[in-house]
Design a protein around this motif. Structure first.
Motif, short mmCIF file in Angstrom:
data_model
loop_
_atom_site.label_atom_id
_atom_site.label_comp_id
_atom_site.label_asym_id
_atom_site.label_seq_id
_atom_site.Cartn_x
_atom_site.Cartn_y
_atom_site.Cartn_z
N PRO A 1 81.19 35.30 9.85
CA PRO A 1 79.75 35.38 9.61
C PRO A 1 79.24 34.27 8.69
CG PRO A 1 80.88 37.20 8.50
CD PRO A 1 81.90 36.49 9.34
N ARG B 1 76.24 31.96 9.88
CA ARG B 1 75.01 31.84 9.09
C ARG B 1 74.72 30.37 8.73
NH1 ARG B 1 72.28 35.95 7.62
NH2 ARG B 1 73.11 38.04 7.69
N SER C 1 80.04 38.50 14.75
CA SER C 1 80.93 37.98 13.70
C SER C 1 81.20 39.06 12.65
CB SER C 1 80.34 36.71 13.06
OG SER C 1 79.20 37.00 12.27
N TYR C 2 80.18 39.86 12.35
CA TYR C 2 80.39 40.98 11.41
C TYR C 2 81.20 42.09 12.07
CZ TYR C 2 77.19 39.08 7.93
OH TYR C 2 76.60 38.30 6.97
N VAL D 1 84.96 41.62 11.87
CA VAL D 1 85.61 41.65 10.55
C VAL D 1 86.38 42.96 10.32
CG1 VAL D 1 85.18 41.51 8.07
CG2 VAL D 1 84.05 39.91 9.61
N ASP E 1 82.55 44.68 9.55
CA ASP E 1 81.64 44.90 8.43
C ASP E 1 80.35 45.47 9.03
OD1 ASP E 1 79.74 44.76 6.41
OD2 ASP E 1 80.17 42.68 5.86
N THR E 2 80.31 46.80 9.17
CA THR E 2 79.16 47.42 9.82
C THR E 2 77.88 47.25 9.01
OG1 THR E 2 79.80 49.57 8.92
CG2 THR E 2 80.47 49.09 11.17
N GLY F 1 77.12 44.58 7.19
CA GLY F 1 76.69 43.21 7.50
C GLY F 1 76.07 43.13 8.88
N ALA F 2 76.68 43.84 9.86
CA ALA F 2 76.14 43.85 11.22
C ALA F 2 74.76 44.50 11.24
CB ALA F 2 77.10 44.58 12.16
#
Length: 192
Positions: free
Chosen positions: A108, A112, A136-137, A140, A142-143, A145-146
Motif C-alpha cells: 500500500p 499510495r 494492496s491492503y 497484507v 489490513d482491513t 487500511g482497506a
C-alpha cells in the motif's frame, strides 16, 4: 497459448524480414505485455524501427504493462520513467498496470506513492487505481487500511463494488455485497 503464438509469429516475421502492418505489431505487443515479456516487446519495437515504422504510443505504453506483469511495480515504474524521459505521456492504462502490481504485491505504501505521482504527473487516479490500493491492503491483510481506502475511493467519486469488497480482505463485507448483487440491489461492477 496466446503469448507463445504471438512470440512464434514475431520470430517468423523477423526471420523473413517482413514489414507487417502496425495493427499486427500492436496485437503482438499486447500479447507480450499481458504475458509479462518486456524483453520480447523491446525486440518487437526495435524490429519496427528497423523496418522504418514509427512505434505507436500504445506499444510504448505496453512496455510499462509488460514490465508490471513480468517484473513487478518497480520495474514498471522504471519503464514509465523511461517513457517520460523520451517525451511520451503514459496512458492511464500504463499507470494502472503499476498500481495493480503494487496491489498484487501487498504494497500500500508503494501504491499510495504512485497515486501521489499520478496526481502530479499523470492522469488522476481512477476506480481501477483505488481498487489496486484496496487490494494492496487486502493482501497484507489490513482491513482497516482497506476500509479507509474505500472511503477515499468514495470521496473521489467512485463506488466500491463486489470486486472492491472481494479484494479488501473482509469476507463478511464481500458476502454482504455478493448478496446485494444477487438481489439486484447493486451492480456487479461500477463503470465510473
Amino acid at each position: 497459448g496466446n503469448v507463445e503464438d504471438a512470440c512464434k509469429l514475431f520470430r517468423r516475421i523477423v526471420e523473413k524480414g517482413i514489414k507487417a502492418s502496425e495493427r499486427i505489431y500492436v496485437e503482438l505487443g499486447k500479447a507480450m505485455a499481458s504475458g509479462g515479456l518486456p524483453d520480447s516487446l523491446r525486440e518487437l519495437n526495435r524490429h519496427m524501427v528497423e523496418m522504418g515504422l514509427e512505434v505507436p504510443l500504445q506499444l510504448r505504453n505496453s512496455m510499462v504493462i509488460a514490465s508490471a506483469n513480468g517484473g513487478g511495480a518497480k520495474q514498471a515504474e522504471e519503464a514509465l520513467a523511461e517513457l517520460q524521459r523520451n517525451g511520451y505521456s503514459p496512458t492511464a492504462v500504463a499507470w494502472n498496470a503499476i498500481a495493480k502490481a503494487y496491489g498484487l504485491a501487498g504494497d500500500p505504501i508503494g501504491c499510495r506513492a504512485l497515486m501521489d505521482k499520478m496526481r502530479k504527473e499523470g492522469p488522476p487516479p481512477e476506480k481501477t487505481t483505488f481498487d489496486a490500493l484496496v487490494k494492496s491492503y487486502g493482501q497484507v491483510p489490513d482491513t482497516e487500511g482497506a476500509s479507509n481506502a474505500m472511503r477515499e475511493m468514495e470521496a473521489a467519486g467512485f463506488q466500491p463494488d463486489l470486486y472492491t469488497y472481494s479484494v479488501a480482505g473482509n469476507p463478511e463485507a464481500a458476502h454482504r455485497m455478493a448478496n446485494a448483487v444477487a438481489q439486484g440491489a447493486v451492480p456487479r461492477r461500477h463503470n465510473a
